[in-house]
Write an enzyme that holds these catalytic residues in place. Structure first.
Site, PDB file in Angstrom:
ATOM      1  N   GLY A 171     -17.737   3.618  -0.623  1.00  0.00           N
ATOM      2  CA  GLY A 171     -16.315   3.552  -0.563  1.00  0.00           C
ATOM      3  C   GLY A 171     -15.837   2.227   0.056  1.00  0.00           C
ATOM      4  N   LYS A 218       3.449   1.646  -4.122  1.00  0.00           N
ATOM      5  CA  LYS A 218       2.585   0.827  -5.146  1.00  0.00           C
ATOM      6  C   LYS A 218       3.398   0.896  -6.371  1.00  0.00           C
ATOM      7  CE  LYS A 218      -1.831   0.936  -3.092  1.00  0.00           C
ATOM      8  NZ  LYS A 218      -3.292   0.897  -3.597  1.00  0.00           N
ATOM      9  N   THR A 254       0.851  -1.189   0.016  1.00  0.00           N
ATOM     10  CA  THR A 254       0.062   0.122  -0.015  1.00  0.00           C
ATOM     11  C   THR A 254       0.837   1.346  -0.005  1.00  0.00           C
ATOM     12  OG1 THR A 254      -1.818   0.944   0.876  1.00  0.00           O
ATOM     13  CG2 THR A 254      -0.283   0.092   2.479  1.00  0.00           C
TER      14      THR A 254
HETATM   15  P1  NAP Z   1      -4.544  11.967  -3.724  1.00  0.00           P
HETATM   16  O1  NAP Z   1      -3.784  11.407  -4.731  1.00  0.00           O
HETATM   17  O2  NAP Z   1      -4.202  12.873  -2.536  1.00  0.00           O
HETATM   18  O3  NAP Z   1      -5.869  12.924  -4.591  1.00  0.00           O
HETATM   19  C1  NAP Z   1      -6.513  13.643  -4.238  1.00  0.00           C
HETATM   20  C2  NAP Z   1      -7.554  14.133  -5.232  1.00  0.00           C
HETATM   21  O4  NAP Z   1      -8.585  15.048  -4.638  1.00  0.00           O
HETATM   22  C3  NAP Z   1      -7.083  14.953  -6.419  1.00  0.00           C
HETATM   23  O5  NAP Z   1      -7.699  14.790  -7.415  1.00  0.00           O
HETATM   24  C4  NAP Z   1      -7.147  16.282  -5.814  1.00  0.00           C
HETATM   25  O6  NAP Z   1      -7.149  17.443  -6.797  1.00  0.00           O
HETATM   26  C5  NAP Z   1      -8.633  16.290  -5.119  1.00  0.00           C
HETATM   27  N1  NAP Z   1      -8.880  17.206  -4.077  1.00  0.00           N
HETATM   28  C6  NAP Z   1      -8.358  17.364  -2.920  1.00  0.00           C
HETATM   29  N2  NAP Z   1      -8.853  18.385  -2.251  1.00  0.00           N
HETATM   30  C7  NAP Z   1      -9.582  19.179  -3.126  1.00  0.00           C
HETATM   31  C8  NAP Z   1     -10.409  20.249  -2.976  1.00  0.00           C
HETATM   32  N3  NAP Z   1     -10.559  21.058  -2.004  1.00  0.00           N
HETATM   33  N4  NAP Z   1     -11.138  20.646  -4.165  1.00  0.00           N
HETATM   34  C9  NAP Z   1     -11.210  19.965  -5.184  1.00  0.00           C
HETATM   35  N5  NAP Z   1     -10.524  18.786  -5.414  1.00  0.00           N
HETATM   36  C10 NAP Z   1      -9.579  18.255  -4.440  1.00  0.00           C
HETATM   37  O7  NAP Z   1      -5.497  11.074  -2.836  1.00  0.00           O
HETATM   38  P2  NAP Z   1      -6.052   9.712  -3.337  1.00  0.00           P
HETATM   39  O8  NAP Z   1      -4.952   8.634  -2.899  1.00  0.00           O
HETATM   40  O9  NAP Z   1      -6.148   9.776  -4.980  1.00  0.00           O
HETATM   41  O10 NAP Z   1      -7.246   9.436  -2.538  1.00  0.00           O
HETATM   42  C11 NAP Z   1      -8.634   9.944  -3.025  1.00  0.00           C
HETATM   43  C12 NAP Z   1      -9.669   9.537  -2.086  1.00  0.00           C
HETATM   44  O11 NAP Z   1      -9.989   8.377  -2.560  1.00  0.00           O
HETATM   45  C13 NAP Z   1      -9.347   9.772  -0.547  1.00  0.00           C
HETATM   46  O12 NAP Z   1     -10.451  10.355   0.025  1.00  0.00           O
HETATM   47  C14 NAP Z   1      -9.091   8.092  -0.036  1.00  0.00           C
HETATM   48  O13 NAP Z   1      -9.196   7.787   1.131  1.00  0.00           O
HETATM   49  C15 NAP Z   1     -10.032   7.324  -1.141  1.00  0.00           C
HETATM   50  N6  NAP Z   1      -9.291   5.975  -1.539  1.00  0.00           N
HETATM   51  C16 NAP Z   1     -10.535   5.113  -1.406  1.00  0.00           C
HETATM   52  C17 NAP Z   1      -9.663   3.629  -1.457  1.00  0.00           C
HETATM   53  C18 NAP Z   1     -10.656   2.730  -1.352  1.00  0.00           C
HETATM   54  O14 NAP Z   1     -10.325   1.483  -1.497  1.00  0.00           O
HETATM   55  N7  NAP Z   1     -12.035   3.021  -1.137  1.00  0.00           N
HETATM   56  C19 NAP Z   1      -8.538   3.528  -1.814  1.00  0.00           C
HETATM   57  C20 NAP Z   1      -7.718   4.752  -2.148  1.00  0.00           C
HETATM   58  C21 NAP Z   1      -8.233   5.972  -1.856  1.00  0.00           C
HETATM   59  P3  NAP Z   1      -6.009  18.291  -7.090  1.00  0.00           P
HETATM   60  O15 NAP Z   1      -5.222  17.349  -8.365  1.00  0.00           O
HETATM   61  O16 NAP Z   1      -6.311  19.621  -8.032  1.00  0.00           O
HETATM   62  O17 NAP Z   1      -5.285  18.249  -6.138  1.00  0.00           O
END
Ligand code: NAP
Length: 279
Positions: free
Chosen positions: A244, A68, A64
């Site tokens: 989720g 990755k 994780t």
């Molecule tokens: P990440 O790489 O940090 O990406 C965050 C994303 O959210 C980017 O697209 C970012 O846009 C956007 N964002 C953050 N703050 C924002 C705001 N104030 N307004 C608009 N857009 C915003 O995170 P990640 O690893 O992809 O994870 C994203 C979500 O998925 C998290 O909540 C995580 O817990 C969840 N997740 C769930 C699983 C599951 O198995 N269910 C697995 C992985 C992740 P910018 O590019 O503009 O910064």
């Protein structure tokens, strides 16, 4: 001696994988043949940790954040879809030979496919961060077209270019910033892979409710809280909703099958996951 499986990452202390996998082993009477543990491995320690796990004959290695992508250079073989995605979350160690797989994309496609086929569906993916990558690859692999909406348009463009290079532009991949979210109205499936709405910011949502309609399937990547504002509003509108936790569950089910070669007991693993997530 049971086959040893482990999740490595940083942080890893709150990982739900051991509870989910061990519950599955127990239910199938495999607890003498498999055991699943966790270990914190920092970025600087990845190479040494992999050597140690090989020396200690760990059989299944779940990978994780933040390893990755980096892990790929320590593998002997990589499954073609993991190679396309450019990330590995599952490793099998067969007599010291490490093969990498990716089951994260199945965390999105499998729960959607329980509701509908993904072939020729129009999917709006809001977000272009780490999680979005495997989600997007999975959707394209299953024959959907995709529009990526992201606050930082350059990141949406980068992801879109990467996808187009792998899929030879034979699928429709578009991108945009968040200024024209009203377009989402005409999509079949809407996915939130941003962190908007995640605890503690539970009053946030990636999309105004008025752009949802009851024909749509809404997929939420956030699993904390259990019901985000996005999911709550989608249910009020009458959308079919995927929570989720289902993404976490389905990537875990697929991984369980790679480790054990047995059908994963979904209900048991789901209960273990939910009990540990929301108790
Ligand atoms: P990440 O790489 O940090 O990406 C965050 C994303 O959210 C980017 O697209 C970012 O846009 C956007 N964002 C953050 N703050 C924002 C705001 N104030 N307004 C608009 N857009 C915003 O995170 P990640 O690893 O992809 O994870 C994203 C979500 O998925 C998290 O909540 C995580 O817990 C969840 N997740 C769930 C699983 C599951 O198995 N269910 C697995 C992985 C992740 P910018 O590019 O503009 O910064």
């Amino acid at each position: 001696m049971p086959k040893k499986c482990i999740i490595i990452g940083d942080p890893v202390e709150h990982s739900l994988s051991p509870a989910m996998h061990n519950a599955g082993y127990k239910f199938l009477g495999l607890e003498d043949r498999f055991v699943f543990t966790k270990r914190r491995v920092t970025k600087n320690n990845l190479q040494d940790a992999i050597k140690e796990l090989k020396d200690d004959e760990f059989y299944g290695i779940t990978v994780t954040t933040p390893h990755k992508v980096e892990i790929i250079k320590y593998l002997d073989k990589i499954d073609p879809i993991a190679k396309k995605i450019g990330a590995v979350n599952t490793i099998l160690n067969k007599n010291g030979e490490l093969t990498g797989y990716n089951t994260d994309w199945l965390g999105t496609t499998n729960p959607i496919k329980e509701l509908t086929s993904l072939k020729n569906k129009k999917v709006a993916l809001i977000g272009a961060g780490g999680a979005s990558r495997a989600i997007a690859f999975g959707l394209l692999k299953e024959g959907s077209s995709l529009k990526i909406f992201n606050r930082t348009i350059q990141k949406a463009e980068q992801l879109s270019n990467k996808l187009a290079s792998v899929y030879n532009q034979d699928r429709l991949i578009e991108f945009s910033d968040l200024s024209n979210l009203e377009e989402v109205e005409s999509f079949d499936i809407v996915i939130n892979s941003t962190s908007l709405g995640m605890l503690p910011n539970t009053d946030q949502t990636p999309l105004p409710k008025k752009y949802l309609n009851s024909e749509q399937i809404v997929f939420e990547a956030i699993y904390n809280p259990h019901e985000t504002k996005f999911v709550k509003e989608a249910r009020e509108v009458g959308c079919r909703v995927i929570f989720g936790y289902e993404m976490l569950l389905h990537q875990g089910l697929a991984q369980f099958e790679i480790y054990t070669n047995r059908n994963a007991p979904k209900e048991v693993m789901k209960e273990a996951l939910l009990n540990n997530l929301y108790k």
